[in-house]
Design a protein around this motif. Sequence first.
Motif, short mmCIF file in Angstrom:
data_model
loop_
_atom_site.label_atom_id
_atom_site.label_comp_id
_atom_site.label_asym_id
_atom_site.label_seq_id
_atom_site.Cartn_x
_atom_site.Cartn_y
_atom_site.Cartn_z
N ASN A 403 44.73 -3.75 -33.13
CA ASN A 403 45.48 -4.31 -32.29
C ASN A 403 44.53 -5.38 -31.38
N ALA A 404 43.78 -6.34 -32.47
CA ALA A 404 43.01 -7.37 -31.94
C ALA A 404 43.15 -8.56 -33.10
N ARG A 405 42.56 -9.53 -32.65
CA ARG A 405 42.89 -10.81 -33.47
C ARG A 405 42.22 -10.63 -34.65
N GLU A 406 40.93 -10.23 -34.68
CA GLU A 406 40.03 -9.86 -35.94
C GLU A 406 39.82 -8.34 -36.26
N TRP A 407 40.20 -8.06 -37.38
CA TRP A 407 40.01 -6.58 -37.71
C TRP A 407 38.41 -6.25 -37.80
N HIS A 408 37.78 -7.06 -38.19
CA HIS A 408 36.18 -6.91 -38.46
C HIS A 408 35.57 -8.05 -37.82
N THR A 409 34.62 -8.08 -36.88
CA THR A 409 34.01 -8.95 -36.13
C THR A 409 32.47 -8.36 -35.78
N CYS A 410 31.80 -9.41 -35.20
CA CYS A 410 30.44 -9.06 -34.58
C CYS A 410 30.45 -9.63 -33.11
N ARG A 411 29.12 -9.02 -32.55
CA ARG A 411 29.02 -9.64 -31.26
C ARG A 411 27.42 -9.52 -31.10
N SER A 412 26.78 -10.31 -30.57
CA SER A 412 25.25 -10.29 -30.24
C SER A 412 24.76 -9.19 -29.70
N LEU A 413 23.56 -8.61 -30.24
CA LEU A 413 22.91 -7.35 -29.61
C LEU A 413 21.41 -7.82 -29.17
N THR A 414 21.25 -7.64 -27.99
CA THR A 414 19.86 -8.08 -27.19
C THR A 414 18.96 -6.99 -26.84
N HIS A 415 17.62 -6.97 -26.80
CA HIS A 415 16.72 -5.90 -26.09
C HIS A 415 16.02 -6.37 -25.21
N ALA A 416 16.27 -5.91 -23.71
CA ALA A 416 15.30 -6.35 -22.90
C ALA A 416 15.36 -5.19 -21.69
N ALA A 417 14.17 -5.27 -20.94
CA ALA A 417 13.88 -4.29 -19.94
C ALA A 417 14.16 -2.99 -20.54
N GLY A 418 13.83 -2.46 -21.74
CA GLY A 418 13.91 -1.10 -22.30
C GLY A 418 15.27 -0.72 -22.72
#
Length: 534
Positions: A403-418
């Motif tokens: 139920n979304a436009r893209e069945w497989h997609t990615c988003r950015s993953l960041t690491h800060a302040a633990g």
Amino acid sequence: LAVLAIKYEAREINVEQYDAIVRDTQRSPADMRGLVDNMINLRGEFVPAFLPQAAWDQTMCAGTVETAVNMIAGTELLKNSTAWNFSQVNAAALKPIFDRHQDFKFVIEDDVPRLEETHDSSFQLSALLRHKLVGGTSDRLYVIGYHYHQTHSDRKIHDAHADVNSHLMLLLGKRDNTWLGYDMLHNEEDTRYPFRIASLSDDLPKDFDLVYIWELKGTQMPETGAGVAFVQNLHPYEWVQNRLGVPYLDDVLIYLFGDDDQFPRIERISDDGLLPVAPDQGDRWDGQLLGFFQGVAVRKHAGKTDSADRTNFGLRGQCVELANRFLVQARGFKNLVYTGDADSYFYDADKKGLAAFPNGRSATRPVPGDLIVFDGGPTDGKPGHVAVVTSTEKDSVCFVQQNAREWHTCRSLTHAAGGWKIDKLSPTLPCAGWVRAPLAPAQQTTSKASKEKKSAPPQPSRPLKILAHAHVGPSGDLSQTVRATIARTPGANLEATFMCNEWPFADEATHKVYPNEVYQVCTWDEDDTAETEN
């Protein structure tokens, strides 16, 4: 003339599609095994059609099996024939294994020959093939010949002086103590999709009598196969047939509206277990199979869903339905149907038996199989969205969703302040966090057994760097040795990977993976900037 031109063009496209899979593409034994195994693995959601839709006819069972064999083998091993002429036309490719034609005779009534079974011979397939079993299943392909009681071909069989079978089935192998075969239906009322993978003992209609078994020469396969599978993007058959309501133009309509994949394609399954099915472009229809993740299907949803569309896992095509189905089918976890909207998977995680990790504040980063919840907050009055993590890289997380436009997609993953932070899905859907289901009892037992095999954790001689996280599917395919994964990961080092996972290392290390295990693929960090999170 226009109709004839369209039919000619459709036939030419079909020939091109067939040749691309069969001509001069002799497949390796591992690829053959992979194709066969994944026909079985995916059978609950997808059964390939090895004939163009215009040729879907109950009389084409022989052509179905012959084409399937050729596409699995990657060469034209079998020639087209009727079921009763199969062994004569393809004699060079066959080795007879079982033959009980003497148990049948023709009875002539009103000048009409009818074949009758005079003696019911019993047999045990496993015993018959025991000397050709590897890992509990057949080590090569076999074709089984049946006689169908309701056949209209008895006169043709009689006049041809040929074999007495009127139906063919391709033996795929054994799974969970059950032999499975691929064939085209003959006597089912609903033949809109006439192909199936069924149990030879339970699902084969009672009016089918086994007569012959033939071994296909040159199809010997190893116990474990490569990560390849057939995929296909056929339009629903009844949708194509009813498009203009002109039955005799079926083959033209199929070409115009449903010629995406008249024959199956072969796709590689990613190391993370991702298998795309539908092309990225093109029309979409409700219920369309878009792809698989770890053997779990992801389907298209279009339009409004009402209570009539409820499945065992929730409303068909919705994001929650995928999450529930994945937890059950891939994780062995309980079904969370009727327990709330998508946002409840995070805010009510404890009640559901899930471990929650808040976005931006958790030191534990997401791993494949986790559920990501996107929601504006527990009081925003909206249902939110939930997706399933497929892979995690150093700076991104990828996931599948319904139920979304893209069945497989990615988003950015960041690491800060633990803490790890996943970027928003859309302006109104920030990431609330991710949740993790515990292993099912059987998986916990397997995981515990694997850990007990480990000696005291070795100490790395120098800093380590994590390159990727490898996830093992629910079947625990033991062909996925760590050594094989490292060979596919640029820059990975065998000894470093063993150190990362606290496994004892030897020069000939072949550590095997276990169901639903996640392990790190590593190298030595020459810059002393290794990641430390697991």
